[in-house]
Structure formats: C-alpha cells, structure tokens
Design a protein around this motif. Structure first.
Motif, short mmCIF file in Angstrom:
data_model
loop_
_atom_site.label_atom_id
_atom_site.label_comp_id
_atom_site.label_asym_id
_atom_site.label_seq_id
_atom_site.Cartn_x
_atom_site.Cartn_y
_atom_site.Cartn_z
N SER A 51 11.07 12.03 -3.75
CA SER A 51 12.51 11.75 -3.57
C SER A 51 12.73 10.31 -3.11
CB SER A 51 13.10 12.72 -2.55
OG SER A 51 13.06 14.04 -3.04
N ARG A 52 11.89 9.82 -2.19
CA ARG A 52 12.03 8.43 -1.73
C ARG A 52 11.76 7.46 -2.88
NH1 ARG A 52 9.52 10.52 3.03
NH2 ARG A 52 7.46 9.87 2.25
N LEU A 53 10.79 7.81 -3.74
CA LEU A 53 10.48 6.95 -4.88
C LEU A 53 11.66 6.92 -5.86
CD1 LEU A 53 8.40 5.21 -6.40
CD2 LEU A 53 7.46 7.33 -7.36
N GLU A 54 12.23 8.10 -6.10
CA GLU A 54 13.40 8.16 -7.00
C GLU A 54 14.56 7.35 -6.43
OE1 GLU A 54 12.98 12.47 -9.22
OE2 GLU A 54 13.75 12.43 -7.16
N GLU A 55 14.75 7.44 -5.12
CA GLU A 55 15.85 6.72 -4.50
C GLU A 55 15.65 5.21 -4.63
OE1 GLU A 55 18.00 6.36 -0.09
OE2 GLU A 55 16.49 7.93 -0.50
N ARG A 56 14.41 4.77 -4.44
CA ARG A 56 14.15 3.35 -4.56
C ARG A 56 14.32 2.86 -5.99
NH1 ARG A 56 9.24 3.10 -2.40
NH2 ARG A 56 8.01 2.78 -4.28
N LEU A 57 13.88 3.69 -6.96
CA LEU A 57 13.97 3.29 -8.37
C LEU A 57 15.38 3.48 -8.93
CD1 LEU A 57 10.64 4.85 -9.69
CD2 LEU A 57 11.09 2.44 -9.20
N MET A 100 0.82 -1.21 0.00
CA MET A 100 0.00 0.00 0.00
C MET A 100 0.86 1.26 0.00
SD MET A 100 -3.01 -1.05 -0.35
CE MET A 100 -3.78 0.55 -0.19
N ASP A 101 2.06 1.25 0.66
CA ASP A 101 2.95 2.41 0.63
C ASP A 101 3.41 2.70 -0.79
OD1 ASP A 101 2.70 2.72 3.31
OD2 ASP A 101 4.55 1.65 3.82
N ARG A 102 3.67 1.63 -1.54
CA ARG A 102 4.12 1.82 -2.91
C ARG A 102 3.01 2.40 -3.77
NH1 ARG A 102 8.22 -3.00 -4.82
NH2 ARG A 102 9.75 -2.71 -3.16
N LEU A 103 1.78 1.92 -3.58
CA LEU A 103 0.67 2.47 -4.36
C LEU A 103 0.44 3.93 -4.00
CD1 LEU A 103 -1.93 -0.45 -4.33
CD2 LEU A 103 -0.70 0.46 -6.30
N GLY A 104 0.60 4.25 -2.71
CA GLY A 104 0.45 5.65 -2.30
C GLY A 104 1.50 6.53 -2.94
N ALA A 105 2.73 6.03 -3.02
CA ALA A 105 3.81 6.79 -3.65
C ALA A 105 3.54 7.00 -5.13
CB ALA A 105 5.14 6.07 -3.44
N LEU A 106 3.00 5.98 -5.79
CA LEU A 106 2.67 6.11 -7.22
C LEU A 106 1.59 7.15 -7.43
CD1 LEU A 106 2.66 2.41 -8.50
CD2 LEU A 106 4.56 4.04 -8.38
N ARG A 148 -0.06 5.26 -14.53
CA ARG A 148 -1.45 5.52 -14.87
C ARG A 148 -2.20 4.21 -15.12
NH1 ARG A 148 -0.35 10.70 -18.84
NH2 ARG A 148 -0.84 12.35 -17.31
N ARG A 149 -1.55 3.28 -15.83
CA ARG A 149 -2.20 2.00 -16.10
C ARG A 149 -2.43 1.21 -14.81
NH1 ARG A 149 1.00 1.97 -20.98
NH2 ARG A 149 2.65 0.72 -20.01
N ILE A 150 -1.43 1.25 -13.92
CA ILE A 150 -1.56 0.53 -12.64
C ILE A 150 -2.72 1.09 -11.83
CG2 ILE A 150 -0.46 0.11 -10.40
CD1 ILE A 150 2.22 0.02 -11.94
N LEU A 151 -2.79 2.42 -11.72
CA LEU A 151 -3.85 3.04 -10.93
C LEU A 151 -5.21 2.84 -11.57
CD1 LEU A 151 -2.04 6.34 -9.85
CD2 LEU A 151 -2.44 4.28 -8.48
N CYS A 152 -5.26 2.83 -12.89
CA CYS A 152 -6.53 2.57 -13.58
C CYS A 152 -6.99 1.14 -13.32
CB CYS A 152 -6.38 2.80 -15.08
SG CYS A 152 -6.37 4.54 -15.56
N GLU A 153 -6.04 0.20 -13.29
CA GLU A 153 -6.39 -1.18 -12.99
C GLU A 153 -6.92 -1.32 -11.56
OE1 GLU A 153 -6.51 -4.10 -14.67
OE2 GLU A 153 -6.25 -2.89 -16.49
N MET A 154 -6.31 -0.57 -10.64
CA MET A 154 -6.79 -0.60 -9.26
C MET A 154 -8.21 -0.06 -9.16
SD MET A 154 -4.83 -1.94 -7.00
CE MET A 154 -5.62 -1.20 -5.56
N GLU A 155 -8.48 1.04 -9.85
CA GLU A 155 -9.82 1.61 -9.84
C GLU A 155 -10.83 0.64 -10.44
OE1 GLU A 155 -9.73 5.35 -11.81
OE2 GLU A 155 -8.45 6.31 -10.30
N ALA A 156 -10.41 -0.03 -11.53
CA ALA A 156 -11.30 -0.99 -12.19
C ALA A 156 -11.58 -2.17 -11.26
CB ALA A 156 -10.68 -1.47 -13.50
N ALA A 157 -10.54 -2.62 -10.53
CA ALA A 157 -10.72 -3.75 -9.61
C ALA A 157 -11.68 -3.38 -8.47
CB ALA A 157 -9.37 -4.17 -9.05
N GLU A 158 -11.52 -2.16 -7.94
CA GLU A 158 -12.41 -1.71 -6.88
C GLU A 158 -13.85 -1.61 -7.38
OE1 GLU A 158 -10.87 1.93 -5.41
OE2 GLU A 158 -9.11 1.02 -4.46
N LEU A 159 -14.03 -1.09 -8.59
CA LEU A 159 -15.37 -0.97 -9.16
C LEU A 159 -15.98 -2.35 -9.38
CD1 LEU A 159 -17.63 0.75 -10.34
CD2 LEU A 159 -16.43 0.72 -12.54
N GLU A 160 -15.15 -3.28 -9.85
CA GLU A 160 -15.64 -4.64 -10.09
C GLU A 160 -16.09 -5.28 -8.80
OE1 GLU A 160 -14.04 -8.86 -12.00
OE2 GLU A 160 -12.88 -7.01 -12.25
#
Length: 298
Positions: free
Chosen positions: A38-44, A1-7, A70-82
């Motif tokens: 910055s934390r995301l850049e450091e991890r990547l 969930m931390d990674r999704l929040g960072a995205l 964008r694709r990842i977040l769209c998939e998450m939204e689609a999964a929640e809607l489903e």
C-alpha cells in the motif's frame, strides 16, 4: 535500501499471488506485506493489485512494474555476485604514493604483482607531502607520524639503520672501533630532497653522548647511489637495514659499530577512511604488511 526492500516485497507478493504466502517467504506477517504494498502504491500513485478476499491479481500497471522490478533485482544480484568474485580475484588500477626510498621496496612490490596479476600498480615515488584524498591516491606509504583524521593507517614494520662499508674498504682503512674513529673515514651522507638537510646518523659514544660533525666525502639525495658507492669501497654510510639486507647477507657489505647507532624508523600505509576497503586495496595492504618486513607482526 527501503525502496529496494519494498520492490522485493512487491515481487514476492506478485509471484505468490498472495500476501499470506509472501509473508511466509519473507518471514513477516501478511498485514506487513499488505502495508508495504500500500505504501508503494501510494508513492507511485497507481494501484498495483486487484484485491479480493480470496486472491490478489496484478493490474496492468502492476504487470508492467513487475517486469521492471525483476530486472532491477536481477541487476542487484549480479552486482553482488560480481563484487564477491572481485573479492576473490581483485582487479583494477591501484594508485600508490611511496617515498623515494620506496624504490628499495621493489622486490616486495614485484612479488605483489606476481601474486595479483590482475591488479595494475600505478606507483608515484616522491618525498613531498601528498594529499591522499584530493590527489586521488588509493594509498600512500610513508614514515613518521600520522596527523590526518581522514586516513586509516596500518604499520608495515620497523627498521634500523646500520653503518656499512665494503670489506675491501675496511681492509685498507681499518674498521672503526669507536664512533670517534669515523673522523678519519670517508663518510657518505644522505640529504633529504624535501628540506636539503643531511640525515642524522644518531651515533653516540661510549657514554651515550651524540657524535656530531662527521667527515663528508660524498652526499646524495637518494639511497641507491650511496649503496653503489659503498659497495665499491668509496666510503662508509649509515643506511636502513632493509636497503642493504641482500648486500649484508651476501657479504658485499659489512656493518660496524652496531651498538652505537641509535637510528630507527617505521613505515606505515595510509588510505582514505572507509567502512569497507575495496578488494584490491585490502589485498595490497595485507600483502605489504606481511611481506615488507617478514619478521614484523603488525
């Protein structure tokens, strides 16, 4: 969930082209947005933005990463809607284990299938002790106590036993007035298939003393044959009230010695412990609790 929040923070900042504006959208400070990026850049191990005092712009790596995010977040939204839609219209296979006497629940189970046509019931009738989790059942319905801490449970209702016979049988053989009168009646008994023992009728006399050693005219390991034999005047049997509810209402069977029968039972539905019930299991548990014994409040 931390990674999704960072995205999500990254996408918001990239679309706003400003940490300050992104912070307003997200309800956090601009410095919090900057630190998350910055934390995301450091991890990547790559730089996602070119920063200046006036604006931020995506690097080539940042642009590529933005499309992926964008694709990842769209998939998450689609999964929640489903899942939200599934909650309203549950679907899928539901594996349920029931005792052999559960065959008498078929009117309630059939009503569930009509109410939720997109759920496929896979019913397994057995009196053996099944392992709900290891055998992959979604739920089991049983009587008796619950001793498995891995399972959640809900009461489906209580039932009583009734001593019943056909009106024609009692006309020919005189309806018993006391439990002792059963000694001269043709008694039909249920044998537990799992143990081979006869089910106790739990009859008491006028003093409350248990009555034992009833006559034995027939024995069956299932309830349905006993109902069949009793309806045809072949004897009397002690049967759960829910199993002969329609016969009693229709007058094909009558009950006797109600004040002397102390036999009761209860059904419970059990399922693997989980913080969230699947939608199909939730509607099944609710439906059975509300409809198996309509007069019982669970």
């Amino acid at each position: 969930m931390d990674r999704l929040g960072a995205l999500s923070v990254f996408v918001t900042a990239a679309e706003a082209r400003s940490f300050t504006v992104a912070g307003r959208h997200l309800g956090v400070s601009s410095s919090a947005v900057g630190k998350a990026v910055s934390r995301l850049e450091e991890r990547l191990g790559v730089r996602l933005f070119h920063r200046s005092t006036r604006a931020i712009n995506l690097t080539s790596e940042g642009s590529l990463f933005l499309e992926r995010c964008r694709r990842i977040l769209c998939e998450m939204e689609a999964a929640e809607l489903e899942l939200q839609q599934t909650r309203a219209h549950p679907t899928g296979v539901l594996r349920v284990s029931l005792p052999l006497v559960g065959m008498l629940m078929m009117p309630t189970l059939s009503a569930f299938m009509r109410s939720w046509p997109d759920i496929e019931l896979d019913l397994d009738f057995t009196d053996r002790l099944v392992d709900v989790i290891d055998e992959g059942f979604d739920a089991v319905i049983r009587t008796g106590a619950v001793n498995d801490s891995r399972l959640m449970t809900r009461s489906l209702g209580e039932f009583r036993y009734k001593l019943v016979g056909a009106p024609a049988y009692f006309e020919q053989n005189n309806a018993p007035q006391t439990p002792a009168d059963l000694m001269v009646h043709r008694c039909l008994h249920h044998r537990y298939p799992s143990t081979g023992k006869l089910e106790d009728w739990f009859l008491v006399d006028e003093s409350g003393i248990p009555i034992e050693n009833m006559s034995r005219k027939g024995v069956s390991s299932a309830i349905e044959p006993l109902i069949y034999m009793v309806e045809r005047g072949l004897g009397v049997a002690c049967l759960p009230d829910f199993a002969v509810r329609d016969q009693l209402a229709g007058g094909t069977l009558v009950s006797v010695l109600d004040n002397f029968v102390r036999h009761t039972g209860a059904f419970r539905i059990l399922w693997p412990s989980s913080r969230h019930l699947s939608p199909k299991l939730r509607v099944f548990v609710d439906f059975m609790a509300e409809n198996l014994f309509p007069d019982h409040v669970s």
